[in-house]
Design an enzyme around this catalytic site. Structure first.
Site, PDB file in Angstrom:
ATOM      1  N   GLY A  12       0.788  -1.173  -0.020  1.00  0.00           N
ATOM      2  CA  GLY A  12       0.219  -0.065  -0.142  1.00  0.00           C
ATOM      3  C   GLY A  12       0.876   1.099  -0.127  1.00  0.00           C
ATOM      4  N   ASP A  59      -2.942 -13.077   4.271  1.00  0.00           N
ATOM      5  CA  ASP A  59      -4.344 -12.430   4.354  1.00  0.00           C
ATOM      6  C   ASP A  59      -4.779 -11.993   5.581  1.00  0.00           C
ATOM      7  N   ALA A  82      -2.351  -3.248   7.030  1.00  0.00           N
ATOM      8  CA  ALA A  82      -3.269  -3.693   6.051  1.00  0.00           C
ATOM      9  C   ALA A  82      -4.671  -3.384   6.357  1.00  0.00           C
ATOM     10  N   GLN A  84      -8.794  -2.708   4.234  1.00  0.00           N
ATOM     11  CA  GLN A  84      -9.557  -2.336   3.103  1.00  0.00           C
ATOM     12  C   GLN A  84      -9.664  -0.858   3.221  1.00  0.00           C
ATOM     13  N   THR A 126      -7.464   5.334  12.809  1.00  0.00           N
ATOM     14  CA  THR A 126      -7.888   6.597  11.959  1.00  0.00           C
ATOM     15  C   THR A 126      -8.744   7.715  12.368  1.00  0.00           C
ATOM     16  N   GLU A 128     -11.077   8.622  10.878  1.00  0.00           N
ATOM     17  CA  GLU A 128     -12.458   8.433  10.555  1.00  0.00           C
ATOM     18  C   GLU A 128     -13.265   8.043  11.734  1.00  0.00           C
ATOM     19  N   TYR A 150     -16.542   1.305   7.437  1.00  0.00           N
ATOM     20  CA  TYR A 150     -14.853   1.434   7.608  1.00  0.00           C
ATOM     21  C   TYR A 150     -14.741   1.687   8.752  1.00  0.00           C
ATOM     22  N   LYS A 154     -12.739  -0.182  12.087  1.00  0.00           N
ATOM     23  CA  LYS A 154     -11.708   0.478  12.794  1.00  0.00           C
ATOM     24  C   LYS A 154     -11.883   0.644  14.376  1.00  0.00           C
ATOM     25  N   HIS A 180      -3.262  11.263   5.290  1.00  0.00           N
ATOM     26  CA  HIS A 180      -2.059  11.684   4.785  1.00  0.00           C
ATOM     27  C   HIS A 180      -1.429  11.213   3.261  1.00  0.00           C
ATOM     28  N   ARG A 185       0.130   7.274  -3.096  1.00  0.00           N
ATOM     29  CA  ARG A 185      -1.208   7.282  -2.722  1.00  0.00           C
ATOM     30  C   ARG A 185      -2.228   6.525  -3.699  1.00  0.00           C
TER      31      ARG A 185
HETATM   32  P1  NAP Z   1      -3.641   1.372   1.194  1.00  0.00           P
HETATM   33  O1  NAP Z   1      -2.439   2.037   0.467  1.00  0.00           O
HETATM   34  O2  NAP Z   1      -4.939   1.223   0.960  1.00  0.00           O
HETATM   35  O3  NAP Z   1      -2.937  -0.209   1.380  1.00  0.00           O
HETATM   36  C1  NAP Z   1      -3.633  -1.032   2.241  1.00  0.00           C
HETATM   37  C2  NAP Z   1      -2.755  -2.109   2.316  1.00  0.00           C
HETATM   38  O4  NAP Z   1      -3.411  -3.375   2.876  1.00  0.00           O
HETATM   39  C3  NAP Z   1      -2.419  -2.787   0.802  1.00  0.00           C
HETATM   40  O5  NAP Z   1      -1.077  -3.329   0.850  1.00  0.00           O
HETATM   41  C4  NAP Z   1      -3.279  -3.932   0.447  1.00  0.00           C
HETATM   42  O6  NAP Z   1      -3.054  -4.861  -0.171  1.00  0.00           O
HETATM   43  C5  NAP Z   1      -3.448  -4.675   1.960  1.00  0.00           C
HETATM   44  N1  NAP Z   1      -4.698  -5.402   2.441  1.00  0.00           N
HETATM   45  C6  NAP Z   1      -5.927  -5.008   1.840  1.00  0.00           C
HETATM   46  N2  NAP Z   1      -6.629  -6.015   2.415  1.00  0.00           N
HETATM   47  C7  NAP Z   1      -5.975  -7.059   3.008  1.00  0.00           C
HETATM   48  C8  NAP Z   1      -6.061  -8.355   3.355  1.00  0.00           C
HETATM   49  N3  NAP Z   1      -7.366  -8.889   3.445  1.00  0.00           N
HETATM   50  N4  NAP Z   1      -5.022  -8.993   3.908  1.00  0.00           N
HETATM   51  C9  NAP Z   1      -3.872  -8.509   3.760  1.00  0.00           C
HETATM   52  N5  NAP Z   1      -3.575  -7.342   3.173  1.00  0.00           N
HETATM   53  C10 NAP Z   1      -4.661  -6.576   2.727  1.00  0.00           C
HETATM   54  O7  NAP Z   1      -3.772   2.125   2.707  1.00  0.00           O
HETATM   55  P2  NAP Z   1      -2.404   3.157   3.433  1.00  0.00           P
HETATM   56  O8  NAP Z   1      -2.897   4.604   3.107  1.00  0.00           O
HETATM   57  O9  NAP Z   1      -1.140   2.616   3.139  1.00  0.00           O
HETATM   58  O10 NAP Z   1      -2.933   3.155   4.661  1.00  0.00           O
HETATM   59  C11 NAP Z   1      -2.432   2.257   5.654  1.00  0.00           C
HETATM   60  C12 NAP Z   1      -3.283   1.962   6.850  1.00  0.00           C
HETATM   61  O11 NAP Z   1      -3.468   3.165   7.833  1.00  0.00           O
HETATM   62  C13 NAP Z   1      -4.680   1.318   6.598  1.00  0.00           C
HETATM   63  O12 NAP Z   1      -5.061   0.511   7.656  1.00  0.00           O
HETATM   64  C14 NAP Z   1      -5.440   2.633   6.659  1.00  0.00           C
HETATM   65  O13 NAP Z   1      -6.969   2.087   6.911  1.00  0.00           O
HETATM   66  C15 NAP Z   1      -5.035   3.328   7.590  1.00  0.00           C
HETATM   67  N6  NAP Z   1      -5.103   4.795   7.612  1.00  0.00           N
HETATM   68  C16 NAP Z   1      -4.865   5.644   6.266  1.00  0.00           C
HETATM   69  C17 NAP Z   1      -4.857   6.858   6.386  1.00  0.00           C
HETATM   70  C18 NAP Z   1      -4.187   7.467   5.164  1.00  0.00           C
HETATM   71  O14 NAP Z   1      -4.581   8.823   4.879  1.00  0.00           O
HETATM   72  N7  NAP Z   1      -3.587   7.006   4.274  1.00  0.00           N
HETATM   73  C19 NAP Z   1      -5.203   7.697   7.575  1.00  0.00           C
HETATM   74  C20 NAP Z   1      -5.637   6.932   8.543  1.00  0.00           C
HETATM   75  C21 NAP Z   1      -5.456   5.518   8.666  1.00  0.00           C
HETATM   76  P3  NAP Z   1      -3.225  -4.938  -1.820  1.00  0.00           P
HETATM   77  O15 NAP Z   1      -2.158  -4.154  -2.387  1.00  0.00           O
HETATM   78  O16 NAP Z   1      -3.234  -6.468  -2.127  1.00  0.00           O
HETATM   79  O17 NAP Z   1      -4.691  -4.336  -1.993  1.00  0.00           O
HETATM   80  O1  G4F Z   2      -9.878  10.627  -0.206  1.00  0.00           O
HETATM   81  P1  G4F Z   2     -10.870  10.163   0.194  1.00  0.00           P
HETATM   82  O2  G4F Z   2     -11.473   8.764  -0.150  1.00  0.00           O
HETATM   83  O3  G4F Z   2     -10.434   9.722   1.826  1.00  0.00           O
HETATM   84  P2  G4F Z   2     -11.196   9.452   3.286  1.00  0.00           P
HETATM   85  O4  G4F Z   2     -12.677   9.087   2.865  1.00  0.00           O
HETATM   86  O5  G4F Z   2     -11.082  10.412   4.035  1.00  0.00           O
HETATM   87  O6  G4F Z   2     -10.386   8.293   3.757  1.00  0.00           O
HETATM   88  C1  G4F Z   2      -8.943   8.426   3.787  1.00  0.00           C
HETATM   89  O7  G4F Z   2      -8.531   8.947   4.886  1.00  0.00           O
HETATM   90  C2  G4F Z   2      -8.859   8.302   6.134  1.00  0.00           C
HETATM   91  C3  G4F Z   2      -8.444   9.088   7.356  1.00  0.00           C
HETATM   92  O8  G4F Z   2      -9.255   9.844   7.677  1.00  0.00           O
HETATM   93  C4  G4F Z   2      -8.306   6.696   6.133  1.00  0.00           C
HETATM   94  F1  G4F Z   2      -8.771   6.023   7.481  1.00  0.00           F
HETATM   95  C5  G4F Z   2      -8.756   5.961   5.094  1.00  0.00           C
HETATM   96  O9  G4F Z   2      -8.340   4.795   4.865  1.00  0.00           O
HETATM   97  C6  G4F Z   2      -8.499   6.849   3.757  1.00  0.00           C
HETATM   98  O10 G4F Z   2      -7.316   6.754   3.710  1.00  0.00           O
HETATM   99  O11 G4F Z   2     -12.110  11.280   0.482  1.00  0.00           O
HETATM  100  C7  G4F Z   2     -11.895  12.405   1.304  1.00  0.00           C
HETATM  101  C8  G4F Z   2     -13.231  13.250   0.942  1.00  0.00           C
HETATM  102  C9  G4F Z   2     -14.530  12.342   1.385  1.00  0.00           C
HETATM  103  O12 G4F Z   2     -15.514  13.242   2.125  1.00  0.00           O
HETATM  104  C10 G4F Z   2     -15.139  12.281   0.103  1.00  0.00           C
HETATM  105  O13 G4F Z   2     -16.603  12.173   0.179  1.00  0.00           O
HETATM  106  O14 G4F Z   2     -13.302  13.647  -0.160  1.00  0.00           O
HETATM  107  C11 G4F Z   2     -14.498  13.300  -0.844  1.00  0.00           C
HETATM  108  N1  G4F Z   2     -14.550  13.344  -2.215  1.00  0.00           N
HETATM  109  C12 G4F Z   2     -15.255  14.044  -3.118  1.00  0.00           C
HETATM  110  N2  G4F Z   2     -15.082  13.837  -4.216  1.00  0.00           N
HETATM  111  C13 G4F Z   2     -14.207  12.331  -2.970  1.00  0.00           C
HETATM  112  C14 G4F Z   2     -14.591  12.588  -4.158  1.00  0.00           C
HETATM  113  N3  G4F Z   2     -13.410  11.146  -2.289  1.00  0.00           N
HETATM  114  C15 G4F Z   2     -13.119  10.296  -3.313  1.00  0.00           C
HETATM  115  N4  G4F Z   2     -12.287   9.056  -3.133  1.00  0.00           N
HETATM  116  N5  G4F Z   2     -13.392  10.468  -4.775  1.00  0.00           N
HETATM  117  C16 G4F Z   2     -14.134  11.675  -5.434  1.00  0.00           C
HETATM  118  O15 G4F Z   2     -14.398  11.657  -6.408  1.00  0.00           O
END
Ligand code: NAP
Ligand code: G4F
Length: 368
Positions: A12, A59, A82, A84, A126, A128, A150, A154, A180, A185
């Site tokens: 990811g 997994d 890891a 969804q 998160t 969220e 989601y 979490k 972040h 991304r």
């Molecule tokens: P991401 O890019 O969506 O990566 C998710 C990872 O989880 C991928 O490697 C994916 O593998 C793996 N995965 C999904 N389903 C799985 C399963 N059933 N078994 C094993 N691995 C699985 O997410 P990220 O942005 O790096 O975020 C990392 C973590 O932080 C996540 O838990 C997310 O919910 C949390 N988080 C993210 C943010 C953010 O803004 N990025 C903020 C708060 C919390 P594949 O490549 O095979 O799909």
């Molecule tokens: O970029 P998003 O899909 O991120 P969201 O829903 O904030 O979730 C991300 O951040 C979380 C931390 O707060 C993580 F836990 C989570 O795993 C993930 O990394 O959407 C951000 C905002 C939402 O309100 C969405 O409704 O953008 C709005 N949005 C507007 N148009 C859209 C779109 N989002 C997406 N993905 N695509 C659009 O076209």
């Protein structure tokens, strides 16, 4: 002694940045990946670390594969990244999301408890979790109010991490990370969707950009800085939970305006609102208060909102330019279909009706 770390979700966004950081600190790094019909290692390739990591297939829904991963790596630290992680998709696949994002963490906590070793555990929690809260900014004491499957999943893993810490003395901490972003991304998230489209529009490869809710606000930071905070949490004497955020919030519209401006374009010409991209329920305002992390971890974000948007646009411009010059390199964009072509079962309350015949059938079956 060489420290060993096991990172789940190595393919990811965060996994490769964390792996790179740990490698630079002398760790032996193991990463779990899912077996897929098409390999998905472009991010590890992009950071040039794919050959420095030991990959283990696992997994989160499969306990035996997790047990195998932990016994193979024999880690001092487990970073459970890891998930969804796409909030929108959790409305389409709520049970799968619960299985991975909710029960996944408990599987690891149970393995650690049974092995009886001093394995430290980091859970990717998160912002969220705050969901519908009206309190702003949000800190470690703000009540949670999840607004999606989601976030509900979490929330369960957040509490299980806390419960295993208190009940069994396991070093288990929650990083409550706000959004972040980075050039790694996923394209379905709004930031990268915008910057990738800006690059394509600028180069004449795309005409418009369709977005959902433009008003919703997020606290966006830079991913490499956030993985550093994960590591800091794991180096403390006592396990605890921390908010990691910038303390600044901006709307999706402001993000789009800034991104188009970075390419010398006026966003109003290209951005179209599309009801199909609204969620059944959204989180409208997130703004984190990272002062505890500043105080205890000495962690502070450096990259500003403006710098973040510019660096994302620059990265996508460079990729598309290289692509047009015929360079072949690992990268997600050329293979990504338009998300409007991906049929979604759920539509927003504004959009009302289910999107497909199958969805209508499922609806009828549910009504008996
Ligand atoms: P991401 O890019 O969506 O990566 C998710 C990872 O989880 C991928 O490697 C994916 O593998 C793996 N995965 C999904 N389903 C799985 C399963 N059933 N078994 C094993 N691995 C699985 O997410 P990220 O942005 O790096 O975020 C990392 C973590 O932080 C996540 O838990 C997310 O919910 C949390 N988080 C993210 C943010 C953010 O803004 N990025 C903020 C708060 C919390 P594949 O490549 O095979 O799909
Ligand atoms: O970029 P998003 O899909 O991120 P969201 O829903 O904030 O979730 C991300 O951040 C979380 C931390 O707060 C993580 F836990 C989570 O795993 C993930 O990394 O959407 C951000 C905002 C939402 O309100 C969405 O409704 O953008 C709005 N949005 C507007 N148009 C859209 C779109 N989002 C997406 N993905 N695509 C659009 O076209």
């Amino acid at each position: 002694m060489v420290k060993r770390a096991l990172i789940t979700g190595i393919t990811g966004q965060d996994g490769p940045y964390l792996a790179k950081l740990l490698l630079s600190k002398g760790y032996k790094v193991y990463g779990t990946y899912r077996r897929t019909s098409t390999p998905n290692f472009w991010r590890l390739q992009q950071l040039g670390i794919i050959h420095r990591i030991t990959l283990i297939p696992a997994d989160l829904s499969d306990m035996s594969s997790l047990l195998e991963a932990v016994t193979t790596a024999d880690p001092h630290e487990i970073y459970n990244l890891a998930a969804q992680s796409f909030v929108g998709n959790s409305f389409d696949a709520p049970l799968l999301t619960t299985e991975i994002d909710g029960s996944g963490a408990t599987r690891f906590l149970e393995i650690i408890r049974h092995l009886g070793k001093n394995i430290k555990f980091y859970q990717a929690s998160t912002s969220e979790l705050y969901g519908a809260t009206r309190q702003s900014p949000q800190n470690e004491n703000t009540p949670f109010s999840p607004n999606s499957p989601y976030a509900a999943a979490k929330l369960y893993s957040f509490h299980m991490t806390r419960i295993y810490r208190n009940a069994y003395g396991i070093f288990a901490c929650n990083g409550i990370l706000f959004n972040h972003e980075s050039p790694l991304r996923g394209l379905e998230f709004v930031t990268r969707k915008i910057t990738n489209s800006v690059a394509k529009i600028k180069l004449g490869l795309q005409k418009e950009l369709r977005l959902g809710n433009l008003e919703t606000k997020r606290d966006w930071g830079f991913a490499p800085e956030y993985v550093h905070a994960m590591w800091l949490m794991m180096q403390q004497k006592k396990a605890d939970d921390f908010v990691i955020a910038t303390g600044e919030t901006h709307s999706v519209g402001e993000f789009a305006q800034e991104a188009f401006a970075a390419a010398g374009l006026d966003w109003r010409t290209y951005v179209k609102a599309d009801q199909r991209l609204l969620r059944p329920l959204d989180v409208t305002h997130l703004c984190g208060d990272p002062s505890k992390a500043g105080r205890v971890l000495d962690w502070k974000p450096k990259v500003t909102f403006g710098e973040l948007v510019k660096l994302l646009v620059r990265a996508d411009m460079e990729r598309w330019q290289k692509y047009l010059n015929g360079e072949i390199f690992a990268w997600d964009a050329p293979n990504y279909p338009s998300e409007l072509d991906i049929v979604s079962r759920t539509v927003s309350r504004e959009g009302k009706k289910p999107a497909t015949k199958i969805a209508k059938l499922i609806g009828r079956l549910h009504r008996g």
